[in-house]
Scaffold this motif. Structure first.
Motif, short mmCIF file in Angstrom:
data_model
loop_
_atom_site.label_atom_id
_atom_site.label_comp_id
_atom_site.label_asym_id
_atom_site.label_seq_id
_atom_site.Cartn_x
_atom_site.Cartn_y
_atom_site.Cartn_z
N ALA A 77 -9.11 -17.36 16.45
CA ALA A 77 -9.69 -16.55 17.53
C ALA A 77 -8.69 -16.42 18.68
O ALA A 77 -8.57 -15.35 19.28
CB ALA A 77 -10.98 -17.18 18.01
N LEU A 78 -7.96 -17.52 18.96
CA LEU A 78 -7.01 -17.45 20.07
C LEU A 78 -5.87 -16.50 19.74
O LEU A 78 -5.45 -15.68 20.57
CB LEU A 78 -6.47 -18.85 20.39
N GLU A 83 -5.96 -14.06 17.58
CA GLU A 83 -6.54 -12.72 17.55
C GLU A 83 -6.70 -12.16 18.96
O GLU A 83 -6.45 -10.98 19.20
CB GLU A 83 -7.89 -12.82 16.86
N GLY A 84 -7.08 -13.05 19.88
CA GLY A 84 -7.23 -12.61 21.26
C GLY A 84 -5.93 -12.06 21.81
O GLY A 84 -5.91 -10.98 22.42
N LEU A 143 -5.20 -8.77 20.32
CA LEU A 143 -6.08 -7.73 20.85
C LEU A 143 -5.64 -7.28 22.24
O LEU A 143 -5.81 -6.12 22.59
CB LEU A 143 -7.52 -8.21 20.87
N PHE A 144 -5.05 -8.21 23.03
CA PHE A 144 -4.48 -7.79 24.31
C PHE A 144 -3.48 -6.66 24.05
O PHE A 144 -3.51 -5.62 24.71
CB PHE A 144 -3.74 -8.94 25.00
#
Lengths: 345, 75
Positions: free
Chosen positions: B56-57, B59-60, B63-64
Motif C-alpha cells: 500500500a505504501l 502504491e501510494g 499514485l502520487f
C-alpha cells in the motif's frame, strides 16, 4: 462470550456518535470545493463552464467526448443522472451574504454529498438491525445472515487491525476505526453500483477522513506521553545539536501521513473508474463491435471485479494505517519504536 | 500548440515510469512474501499483513506520480 457481544454492540452504537461530525465536515469540504470551482468560472454556472473547458478543442471530437464523459463521471456535480430515465437537478444553495465570514459561500448539495448521506443512512440502518439482533441472542447462539457477515468484519477490524497494531488500550480507538472502515467500505461499494457515485473518489472526502485520523493520532499521542513526552518525541531521541534538523523533519512527518492517506484512497478509487470507462470507450473510439465483444466488455468486467476487491482493500488499508499511526503515537518504548515510525514514513 | 503535445507525451511517459517502479517494488514484496510463506507457513498471516502494508505504501507513492501525470494531461 455474552460480555463480548455486549461490548461489541456497544462499540457498534458508538460508531454512530462519530459518524455525525464526519458527515457534517465532509459536507462542508465538498461545498468548499464546489465554491472553488464556481469561483474559477466567474459568474457562469458550474456545469456549462466545466464542459466548455473540456470541449474547448474541436479537433478530435470522439476523444474529447470520451474525456468529457469520464470527467463528468469522476467529478462532483449538481446533477444526479439516471441516464435513460432523466436526471435529478440538485438544489444550489449559498450562505446569505449577511453572514459575516461565510457570506456568499456555495453550500450546494452535490452528488457526492448525497452519496455521503446515503452511505450514513445505510450504515445506520444496517448497524441498527445488526445491533438489535444481538440483544435477542443468548450467549451460546451464533448470529446468522447479515449479523454474521458484519460480525466477521467487526472481529477482523478488532483483532487483526486494532489489537495487533495498537496493542494495549486499543478498545478506546475501536469505535473510530470501525466507523472509518465501514464508512469507506460502503462509499466504495456504492460507487460500484450503477448510477452510484464514489464519494471516496472525491479528494475532499478523503482529506476529511485523514484529518480525523490526524487529530485522533495527535490527541492519542498527547494523552499517552503528556506535553513533555510529546515534545521529546519530536526530537527523536537524538543529540541536541541535531534538533535543528530532526524537529522540522518530525513535524513534516506528522503531516505527510494524512496526506498520503488522502491521496492513496482518492487515487485508488478514481483510477478504477477511469480505467473501466476508458476500456468501454475503446470500442466507441474504434467504432467496432468486435473490439467491444473481445476487449472492452471482458476487460471492463475483470477490472470491475478487481475494483470490488480494491473497495475492501482500501477500506482495510486506510483503517490499518490509521491504527498503525495511532499505535506508533501511543507506543511506550523508546528508540526502536521511533525507528519503526521512520521506516513507515 | 507544440508544447501542448509534449505535455501529453510527458504525462504518458511519466505514468509508464511510475508503473514500472511500483511494479518492481510490489513484485519484490510478493516474491519475498511467497518465499517467506513457503519457508514458514505458520507465519502466513503476519507476512500477509506486512506485505499489504508495504504494498500500500509503494502504491501510494506510485499514485502520487499518476495523479501528477493526470494533472499534466488535463491542464
Amino acid at each position: 462470550m455474552k460480555r463480548l457481544s455486549v461490548t461489541r454492540s456497544k462499540a457498534i452504537f458508538k460508531v454512530f456518535a462519530v459518524l455525525l461530525p464526519l458527515l457534517l465536515s465532509g459536507y462542508g469540504l465538498a461545498a468548499a470545493s464546489a465554491e472553488r470551482s464556481s469561483g474559477a468560472s466567474g459568474n457562469m454556472a458550474v456545469t456549462p463552464a466545466v464542459e466548455a473547458v473540456h470541449g474547448g478543442a474541436e479537433a478530435a471530437p470522439e476523444e474529447e467526448k470520451a474525456g468529457d464523459v469520464i470527467m463528468h463521471h469522476i467529478l462532483d456535480n449538481h446533477v444526479f443522472a439516471f441516464e435513460p430515465f432523466g436526471s435529478v437537478e440538485l438544489p444550489r444553495l449559498s450562505v446569505p451574504a449577511a453572514v459575516p465570514v461565510l457570506g456568499g459561500m456555495d453550500i450546494s448539495i452535490t452528488k457526492h454529498v448525497v452519496m455521503l448521506w446515503l452511505v450514513s443512512a445505510l450504515l445506520l440502518i444496517v448497524f441498527s438491525v445488526v445491533g438489535l439482533k444481538y440483544k435477542t441472542l443468548t450467549a451460546r447462539q451464533a448470529p446468522k445472515g447479515l449479523a454474521n457477515a458484519i460480525e466477521a468484519l467487526v472481529e477482523f477490524v478488532r483483532l487483526d487491525v486494532a489489537k495487533s497494531n495498537i496493542g494495549h488500550g486499543y478498545e478506546k480507538h475501536l469505535p473510530y476505526l470501525l466507523t472509518v472502515f465501514f464508512f469507506i467500505l460502503f462509499c466504495n461499494l456504492l460507487g460500484l453500483i450503477p448510477y452510484g457515485a464514489t464519494a471516496t473518489g472525491n479528494v475532499n472526502v478523503t482529506l476529511t477522513l485523514s484529518i480525523f485520523t490526524f487529530f485522533v493520532t495527535q490527541i492519542a499521542a498527547f494523552k499517552a506521553h503528556g506535553v513533555k513526552g510529546y515534545l521529546q518525541h519530536l526530537t527523536a531521541g537524538t543529540h541536541w545539536s541535531l534538533w535543528i534538523i530532526m524537529v522540522p523533519i518530525e513535524i513534516i512527518g506528522q503531516f505527510t501521513k494524512p496526506f498520503a492517506l488522502t491521496v492513496r484512497l482518492f487515487a485508488n478509487m478514481t483510477a478504477g473508474h477511469i480505467i473501466i470507462l476508458s476500456l468501454i470507450f475503446i470500442s466507441f473510439i474504434l467504432k467496432s463491435y468486435v473490439v467491444a465483444a473481445t476487449v472492452s466488455v471482458p476487460f471492463a468486467i475483470f477490472i470491475y471485479l478487481l475494483e470490488l476487491f480494491v473497495a475492501f482493500l482500501q477500506a482495510f488499508v486506510f483503517t490499518m494505517l490509521s491504527a498503525l499511526f495511532i499505535g506508533l503515537a501511543t507506543a511506550h518504548s523508546g528508540n526502536d519504536e521511533h525507528e519503526a515510525a521512520v521506516a513507515h514514513h | 500548440m507544440e508544447g501542448f503535445g509534449l505535455a501529453y507525451l510527458g504525462a504518458g511517459l511519466g505514468a509508464g515510469l511510475a508503473v514500472i517502479g511500483a511494479g518492481l517494488g510490489i513484485g519484490n514484496i510478493a516474491a519475498s512474501a511467497a518465499e517467506g510463506t513457503a519457508r514458514q507457513p505458520e507465519a502466513t498471516s503476519d507476512i500477509r499483513t506486512t506485505m499489504i502494508i508495504a504494498a500500500a505504501l509503494i502504491e501510494g507513492v506510485a499514485l502520487f506520480g499518476e495523479v501528477i501525470c493526470v494533472l499534466l494531461a488535463l491542464k
